[in-house]
Design a protein around this motif. Structure first.
Motif, PDB file in Angstrom:
ATOM      1  N   PRO A  24      40.600  36.338  40.583  1.00 45.17           N
ATOM      2  CA  PRO A  24      39.981  37.486  39.910  1.00 45.17           C
ATOM      3  C   PRO A  24      40.268  37.618  38.413  1.00 45.17           C
ATOM      4  CG  PRO A  24      41.972  38.140  41.019  1.00 45.17           C
ATOM      5  CD  PRO A  24      41.786  36.712  41.369  1.00 45.17           C
ATOM      6  N   GLU A  45      34.558  32.369  38.952  1.00 45.02           N
ATOM      7  CA  GLU A  45      35.437  33.532  39.057  1.00 45.02           C
ATOM      8  C   GLU A  45      35.549  33.934  40.542  1.00 45.02           C
ATOM      9  OE1 GLU A  45      34.443  37.045  39.559  1.00 45.02           O
ATOM     10  OE2 GLU A  45      36.500  37.716  39.195  1.00 45.02           O
ATOM     11  N   GLY A  46      36.730  34.320  40.984  1.00 45.54           N
ATOM     12  CA  GLY A  46      36.913  34.734  42.374  1.00 45.54           C
ATOM     13  C   GLY A  46      36.714  33.567  43.323  1.00 45.54           C
ATOM     14  N   ASP A  47      35.901  33.775  44.343  1.00 42.46           N
ATOM     15  CA  ASP A  47      35.573  32.730  45.312  1.00 42.46           C
ATOM     16  C   ASP A  47      34.119  32.295  45.091  1.00 42.46           C
ATOM     17  OD1 ASP A  47      36.382  31.575  48.230  1.00 42.46           O
ATOM     18  OD2 ASP A  47      34.245  32.020  48.102  1.00 42.46           O
ATOM     19  N   PHE A  87      31.516  33.855  47.526  1.00 43.72           N
ATOM     20  CA  PHE A  87      31.531  35.303  47.735  1.00 43.72           C
ATOM     21  C   PHE A  87      30.851  35.951  46.521  1.00 43.72           C
ATOM     22  CE2 PHE A  87      33.624  39.505  47.528  1.00 43.72           C
ATOM     23  CZ  PHE A  87      33.165  39.997  48.726  1.00 43.72           C
ATOM     24  N   TYR A  88      29.566  36.197  46.624  1.00 42.14           N
ATOM     25  CA  TYR A  88      28.756  36.732  45.526  1.00 42.14           C
ATOM     26  C   TYR A  88      28.927  35.903  44.239  1.00 42.14           C
ATOM     27  CZ  TYR A  88      27.893  40.961  48.302  1.00 42.14           C
ATOM     28  OH  TYR A  88      27.513  41.839  49.277  1.00 42.14           O
ATOM     29  N   SER A 110      37.825  39.196  44.576  1.00 44.17           N
ATOM     30  CA  SER A 110      38.082  40.467  43.890  1.00 44.17           C
ATOM     31  C   SER A 110      38.366  41.587  44.890  1.00 44.17           C
ATOM     32  CB  SER A 110      36.881  40.838  43.020  1.00 44.17           C
ATOM     33  OG  SER A 110      35.694  40.841  43.782  1.00 44.17           O
ATOM     34  N   MET A 130      30.895  46.922  45.158  1.00 48.31           N
ATOM     35  CA  MET A 130      31.049  46.011  44.023  1.00 48.31           C
ATOM     36  C   MET A 130      29.940  46.263  42.994  1.00 48.31           C
ATOM     37  SD  MET A 130      31.879  42.554  46.162  1.00 48.31           S
ATOM     38  CE  MET A 130      32.203  41.587  44.696  1.00 48.31           C
ATOM     39  N   LYS A 131      30.030  45.577  41.856  1.00 51.35           N
ATOM     40  CA  LYS A 131      28.989  45.634  40.810  1.00 51.35           C
ATOM     41  C   LYS A 131      28.656  47.091  40.474  1.00 51.35           C
ATOM     42  CE  LYS A 131      27.089  41.373  42.710  1.00 51.35           C
ATOM     43  NZ  LYS A 131      25.962  40.608  43.174  1.00 51.35           N
ATOM     44  N   ARG A 188      38.873  45.620  36.384  1.00 47.78           N
ATOM     45  CA  ARG A 188      39.539  44.419  35.831  1.00 47.78           C
ATOM     46  C   ARG A 188      40.863  44.147  36.546  1.00 47.78           C
ATOM     47  NH1 ARG A 188      38.772  47.679  31.553  1.00 47.78           N
ATOM     48  NH2 ARG A 188      36.807  47.505  30.447  1.00 47.78           N
ATOM     49  N   ALA A 189      40.801  44.127  37.858  1.00 47.08           N
ATOM     50  CA  ALA A 189      42.020  43.925  38.652  1.00 47.08           C
ATOM     51  C   ALA A 189      42.700  42.626  38.272  1.00 47.08           C
ATOM     52  CB  ALA A 189      41.653  43.897  40.141  1.00 47.08           C
ATOM     53  N   TYR A 213      31.542  45.979  34.109  1.00 48.73           N
ATOM     54  CA  TYR A 213      30.971  45.119  35.165  1.00 48.73           C
ATOM     55  C   TYR A 213      32.030  44.747  36.197  1.00 48.73           C
ATOM     56  CZ  TYR A 213      28.771  41.095  37.377  1.00 48.73           C
ATOM     57  OH  TYR A 213      28.262  40.226  38.296  1.00 48.73           O
ATOM     58  N   PHE A 214      33.241  44.443  35.740  1.00 48.08           N
ATOM     59  CA  PHE A 214      34.290  44.014  36.678  1.00 48.08           C
ATOM     60  C   PHE A 214      35.021  45.241  37.222  1.00 48.08           C
ATOM     61  CE2 PHE A 214      33.512  40.089  34.340  1.00 48.08           C
ATOM     62  CZ  PHE A 214      33.296  39.238  35.420  1.00 48.08           C
ATOM     63  N   SER A 215      34.348  45.952  38.085  1.00 47.50           N
ATOM     64  CA  SER A 215      34.949  47.139  38.696  1.00 47.50           C
ATOM     65  C   SER A 215      34.453  47.296  40.124  1.00 47.50           C
ATOM     66  CB  SER A 215      34.624  48.387  37.875  1.00 47.50           C
ATOM     67  OG  SER A 215      33.236  48.604  37.846  1.00 47.50           O
TER      68      SER A 215
HETATM   69  C1  LIG Z   1      29.098  38.402  40.835  1.00 48.30           C
HETATM   70  S1  LIG Z   1      30.395  39.229  41.693  1.00 48.30           S
HETATM   71  C2  LIG Z   1      31.593  37.947  41.761  1.00 48.30           C
HETATM   72  C3  LIG Z   1      32.572  38.098  42.910  1.00 48.30           C
HETATM   73  C4  LIG Z   1      33.604  36.987  42.943  1.00 48.30           C
HETATM   74  N1  LIG Z   1      32.976  35.703  43.213  1.00 48.30           N
HETATM   75  C5  LIG Z   1      34.702  37.239  43.967  1.00 48.30           C
HETATM   76  O1  LIG Z   1      35.023  36.331  44.748  1.00 48.30           O
HETATM   77  O2  LIG Z   1      35.256  38.325  43.967  1.00 48.30           O
HETATM   78  C6  LIG Z   1      31.001  40.265  40.412  1.00 48.30           C
HETATM   79  C7  LIG Z   1      31.616  41.550  40.958  1.00 48.30           C
HETATM   80  O3  LIG Z   1      32.880  41.253  41.523  1.00 48.30           O
HETATM   81  C8  LIG Z   1      33.781  42.317  41.288  1.00 48.30           C
HETATM   82  N2  LIG Z   1      34.929  41.807  40.529  1.00 48.30           N
HETATM   83  C9  LIG Z   1      35.137  40.545  40.166  1.00 48.30           C
HETATM   84  N3  LIG Z   1      36.321  40.422  39.541  1.00 48.30           N
HETATM   85  C10 LIG Z   1      36.873  41.644  39.505  1.00 48.30           C
HETATM   86  C11 LIG Z   1      38.088  42.171  39.000  1.00 48.30           C
HETATM   87  N4  LIG Z   1      38.996  41.382  38.393  1.00 48.30           N
HETATM   88  N5  LIG Z   1      38.330  43.486  39.144  1.00 48.30           N
HETATM   89  C12 LIG Z   1      37.435  44.301  39.755  1.00 48.30           C
HETATM   90  N6  LIG Z   1      36.263  43.862  40.261  1.00 48.30           N
HETATM   91  C13 LIG Z   1      35.984  42.552  40.135  1.00 48.30           C
HETATM   92  C14 LIG Z   1      33.026  43.395  40.515  1.00 48.30           C
HETATM   93  O4  LIG Z   1      32.544  44.350  41.434  1.00 48.30           O
HETATM   94  C15 LIG Z   1      31.909  42.575  39.900  1.00 48.30           C
HETATM   95  O5  LIG Z   1      30.792  43.398  39.611  1.00 48.30           O
END
Ligand SMILES: C[S@@+](CC[C@H](N)C(=O)[O-])C[C@H]1O[C@@H](n2cnc3c(N)ncnc32)[C@H](O)[C@@H]1O
Length: 234
Positions: free
Chosen positions: A12, A98-100, A103-104, A128, A172-173, A199-200, A219-221
């Motif tokens: 994340p 970013e993330g997985d 997963f989105y 996330s 999310m998003k 922004r976790a 966006y990252f919330s």
């Molecule tokens: C396109 S998705 C990507 C998800 C990512 N692939 C995952 O595995 O978590 C983007 C959304 O993930 C969430 N997100 C991703 N990183 C984050 C973080 N560090 N803190 C909070 N929300 C996060 C938010 O809701 C953001 O709008």
């Protein structure tokens, strides 16, 4: 021999939440590809920056942030073509996600264009949702609870019925939808049990009761909701 497409989950944001495997693959990569804002930074690249070799060839896929899907899809077409050229030259390409990745993740747009032609590996990453639960110190779900993950842009009536049917919810998003979601949760009597996380795992991380989150959200919330009595307490 063509090269291998490798989608690597980065977690994340905190580089320490990258897996050992992600670090190893990035650190030995000859070619690294990643999405970036049209005129700005790549969040994915910033997470992996310390692992990327100085002499790696970098492919930046610039994604226009438009409501219409056409311009972004054209950018993924071009990115896939740039990656395919490297794969055809026999080089493995590590795509930073970013993330997985599954997963989105935007990696899916490259996967759908390339995976039927090239050998592909996916390296999972910390999501996330699990990170937001961890930093909020809120167990996500327990026992036979059904966890429902909802994208913030979902239309209000559908969001309401999904939340009604769920045991625990992650939204999310959130971004510009925060006001609408907060009004819906207040109407459902759930506003007080909702936690907002932005922004976790990053230095700018925020964990707040939803009532105190500022609108619009970044966006990252994400919003986490547990319905009823906390199940892990009984
Ligand atoms: C396109 S998705 C990507 C998800 C990512 N692939 C995952 O595995 O978590 C983007 C959304 O993930 C969430 N997100 C991703 N990183 C984050 C973080 N560090 N803190 C909070 N929300 C996060 C938010 O809701 C953001 O709008």
């Amino acid at each position: 021999m063509t090269g291998k497409l490798i989608g690597v989950g980065l977690g994340p944001g905190d580089p320490e939440l990258m897996t050992l495997k992600a670090h190893r693959l990035i650190a030995s990569a000859a070619v690294v590809a990643y999405p970036a804002l049209e005129n700005g930074e790549s969040f994915a690249r910033s997470i992996a920056a310390k692992s990327i070799p100085a002499d790696a060839h970098e492919i930046t896929i610039r994604i226009p942030m438009t409501v219409e899907r056409g311009p972004a899809q054209a950018a993924y077409d071009q990115g896939a073509a740039d990656i395919a050229a490297q794969l055809e030259a026999g080089k493995d390409v590590v795509v930073l996600c970013e993330g997985d990745p599954f997963f989105y993740g935007s990696f899916m747009y490259l996967f759908s264009r390339l995976a039927d032609q090239y050998e592909t590996d996916i390296i999972p990453g910390v999501t996330s949702v699990t990170t937001c639960a961890a930093v909020a110190k809120r167990p996500l779900t327990a026992r036979n609870d059904v966890l429902t993950i909802i994208p913030g842009p979902l239309e209000t009536d559908e969001m309401r019925s999904r939340i009604e049917a769920a045991g625990a919810v992650a939204i999310m998003k959130v971004g510009r939808h925060l006001g609408r979601i907060r009004a819906l949760l207040a109407d459902m009597g759930l506003a007080a049990s909702a936690t907002y996380v932005a922004r976790a795992s990053l230095p700018s991380q925020q964990v707040l009761p939803l009532e105190r989150a500022s609108d619009p959200a970044p966006y990252f919330s994400m919003i986490l909701i547990t319905k009823g009595k906390d199940p892990w307490l009984s």
